[in-house]
Design a protein around this motif. Structure first.
Motif, PDB file in Angstrom:
ATOM      1  N   TYR A 235      71.775  21.767  10.677  1.00 49.95           N
ATOM      2  CA  TYR A 235      72.274  23.032  11.991  1.00 49.95           C
ATOM      3  C   TYR A 235      72.987  21.825  12.804  1.00 49.95           C
ATOM      4  CZ  TYR A 235      67.875  25.329  11.316  1.00 49.95           C
ATOM      5  OH  TYR A 235      66.788  26.248  11.336  1.00 49.95           O
TER       6      TYR A 235
ATOM      7  N   TYR B 284      74.477  21.123  16.151  1.00 49.60           N
ATOM      8  CA  TYR B 284      74.156  21.290  18.129  1.00 49.60           C
ATOM      9  C   TYR B 284      75.317  20.177  19.032  1.00 49.60           C
ATOM     10  CZ  TYR B 284      70.136  24.394  17.542  1.00 49.60           C
ATOM     11  OH  TYR B 284      69.048  25.127  17.543  1.00 49.60           O
TER      12      TYR B 284
ATOM     13  N   LEU C  97      74.693  16.695  17.135  1.00 49.33           N
ATOM     14  CA  LEU C  97      73.652  16.898  16.876  1.00 49.33           C
ATOM     15  C   LEU C  97      73.376  17.328  15.377  1.00 49.33           C
ATOM     16  CD1 LEU C  97      71.298  17.286  19.742  1.00 49.33           C
ATOM     17  CD2 LEU C  97      71.052  14.665  18.595  1.00 49.33           C
TER      18      LEU C  97
ATOM     19  N   LEU D   7      62.560  22.302  13.109  1.00 50.74           N
ATOM     20  CA  LEU D   7      64.008  21.656  13.310  1.00 50.74           C
ATOM     21  C   LEU D   7      63.527  20.278  13.393  1.00 50.74           C
ATOM     22  CD1 LEU D   7      64.949  24.468  13.331  1.00 50.74           C
ATOM     23  CD2 LEU D   7      66.185  23.111  15.130  1.00 50.74           C
TER      24      LEU D   7
ATOM     25  N   PHE E  81      65.644  16.445  14.426  1.00 49.41           N
ATOM     26  CA  PHE E  81      66.778  16.001  15.314  1.00 49.41           C
ATOM     27  C   PHE E  81      67.217  14.629  14.398  1.00 49.41           C
ATOM     28  CE2 PHE E  81      68.464  19.737  18.154  1.00 49.41           C
ATOM     29  CZ  PHE E  81      67.187  20.196  17.613  1.00 49.41           C
ATOM     30  N   GLY E  82      68.339  14.751  13.630  1.00 53.96           N
ATOM     31  CA  GLY E  82      68.211  13.301  13.950  1.00 53.96           C
ATOM     32  C   GLY E  82      69.348  12.506  14.914  1.00 53.96           C
ATOM     33  N   GLU E  83      69.293  11.248  15.587  1.00 52.75           N
ATOM     34  CA  GLU E  83      69.750  10.821  16.389  1.00 52.75           C
ATOM     35  C   GLU E  83      70.946  10.972  16.922  1.00 52.75           C
ATOM     36  OE1 GLU E  83      67.194   6.353  16.232  1.00 52.75           O
ATOM     37  OE2 GLU E  83      69.144   6.491  15.532  1.00 52.75           O
TER      38      GLU E  83
ATOM     39  N   TYR F 103      60.646  20.087  23.329  1.00 58.47           N
ATOM     40  CA  TYR F 103      61.084  18.512  23.143  1.00 58.47           C
ATOM     41  C   TYR F 103      61.165  17.534  24.021  1.00 58.47           C
ATOM     42  CZ  TYR F 103      62.919  21.781  18.711  1.00 58.47           C
ATOM     43  OH  TYR F 103      62.427  22.452  18.022  1.00 58.47           O
TER      44      TYR F 103
ATOM     45  N   GLY G 290      69.909   8.347  24.172  1.00 54.90           N
ATOM     46  CA  GLY G 290      70.283   7.883  23.238  1.00 54.90           C
ATOM     47  C   GLY G 290      70.024   8.139  21.787  1.00 54.90           C
ATOM     48  N   GLN G 291      68.997   8.741  22.215  1.00 57.15           N
ATOM     49  CA  GLN G 291      67.940   9.577  21.263  1.00 57.15           C
ATOM     50  C   GLN G 291      67.922  10.905  20.475  1.00 57.15           C
ATOM     51  OE1 GLN G 291      66.698   7.257  18.557  1.00 57.15           O
ATOM     52  NE2 GLN G 291      68.122   6.430  20.452  1.00 57.15           N
ATOM     53  N   GLY G 292      67.690  11.542  19.516  1.00 59.77           N
ATOM     54  CA  GLY G 292      67.924  12.776  19.376  1.00 59.77           C
ATOM     55  C   GLY G 292      66.964  13.455  19.422  1.00 59.77           C
ATOM     56  N   LEU G 293      65.601  14.476  19.389  1.00 62.60           N
ATOM     57  CA  LEU G 293      65.085  15.082  20.200  1.00 62.60           C
ATOM     58  C   LEU G 293      63.388  15.139  18.578  1.00 62.60           C
ATOM     59  CD1 LEU G 293      67.644  17.011  20.910  1.00 62.60           C
ATOM     60  CD2 LEU G 293      66.128  18.742  21.753  1.00 62.60           C
ATOM     61  N   GLN G 294      63.484  15.457  20.158  1.00 60.87           N
ATOM     62  CA  GLN G 294      61.203  15.374  18.790  1.00 60.87           C
ATOM     63  C   GLN G 294      60.492  16.171  19.754  1.00 60.87           C
ATOM     64  OE1 GLN G 294      58.556  12.184  20.079  1.00 60.87           O
ATOM     65  NE2 GLN G 294      57.758  12.266  18.227  1.00 60.87           N
TER      66      GLN G 294
ATOM     67  N   TYR H 124      64.720  31.552  13.220  1.00 61.01           N
ATOM     68  CA  TYR H 124      63.720  30.540  13.826  1.00 61.01           C
ATOM     69  C   TYR H 124      65.037  29.561  14.286  1.00 61.01           C
ATOM     70  CZ  TYR H 124      60.389  26.855  13.656  1.00 61.01           C
ATOM     71  OH  TYR H 124      59.603  26.399  14.538  1.00 61.01           O
TER      72      TYR H 124
ATOM     73  N   LEU I 184      67.616  28.017  18.471  1.00 60.99           N
ATOM     74  CA  LEU I 184      67.507  27.941  19.801  1.00 60.99           C
ATOM     75  C   LEU I 184      68.180  27.986  20.837  1.00 60.99           C
ATOM     76  CD1 LEU I 184      65.156  24.294  18.392  1.00 60.99           C
ATOM     77  CD2 LEU I 184      64.394  26.922  18.400  1.00 60.99           C
TER      78      LEU I 184
END
Lengths: 112, 117
Positions: free
Chosen positions: A33, A35, A91, A101, A103-105, B36, B41-45, B102, B105
């Protein structure tokens, strides 16, 4: 621990220039994906791949954005020409079918 | 179309205090729901998710969330906040339709959490 790799982390470009972002998903993840997250907002799906096929690109501005995943592994998102409103975090995420999912940074784009 | 509302743009709490972040969704059927966390500056966790079953779900880092169908809500809670919890939190909903939907989102606008010592 496997991660989604993205590059570049930061990109500054002038409007009307071309820009490209690269994503390498977690090995074995067939779904990928892209985003876009504008500052102060939540991420919005641009495009979803299942292997090399596009599943959903309904929110991708196709006049200037393109995405490909030629071999069903890594993916490139391109913007040409870039506009001021494209400044955002891009993203990439990957998952197994029906799975979580990851996610990358992200790649932060600034268009001047 | 599905949508997510996070009414609070910014919340400030003291370290050790309890926390509740609000999330309301709009969806025609039973949704998949997620929380999440994103550091600057980071992605999502992923913190936690709800698909079905027990409406109180436990996640990582001591977080929990409760699905309330009657209120179309999925609020995130933590009994005692740590300074490291300072971040932005996003609620998200996905179509509960199997297949590849799925991953589609829909996110809320996020709530920024500041923790005071």
């Amino acid at each position: 621990e496997a991660e989604v790799a993205q590059s570049p982390r930061y990109k500054i470009t002038e409007k009307s220039q071309a820009v490209a972002f690269w994503c390498d998903p977690i090995s074995g993840h067939a779904t990928l994906y892209w985003y876009r997250q504008i500052l102060g907002q939540g991420p919005e799906l641009l495009v979803q791949f299942q292997d090399e096929s596009v599943v959903d690109d309904s929110q991708l501005p196709k006049d200037r954005f393109s995405a490909e995943r030629l071999k069903g592994v890594d993916s490139t998102l391109k913007i040409q020409p870039a506009e001021l409103g494209d400044s955002a975090m891009y993203l990439c995420a990957s998952s197994r079918p029906h799975g979580e999912l990851f996610f990358g940074e992200g790649s932060r784009l600034t268009v001047l | 179309a599905q949508s997510v509302t996070q009414p609070d743009i910014h919340i400030t709490v003291s370290e050790g205090a309890s926390l509740e972040l609000r999330c309301n969704y709009s969806y025609g059927a039973t949704p998949y729901l997620f929380w999440y966390v994103q550091s600057p500056g980071q992605g999502l966790q992923l913190l936690l998710k709800y698909f079905s079953g027990d409406t109180l779900v436990q996640g990582i880092k001591g977080f929990e969330a409760e699905f309330k169908r009657s209120q179309s809500s999925f609020n995130l809670r933590k009994p005692s906040v740590h300074w490291s919890d300072a971040a932005e939190y996003f609620c998200a909903v996905a179509e509960n339709a199997g297949g590849t939907s799925y991953g589609k989102l829909t996110f809320g606008q996020g709530t920024i959490l500041t923790v005071h010592p």
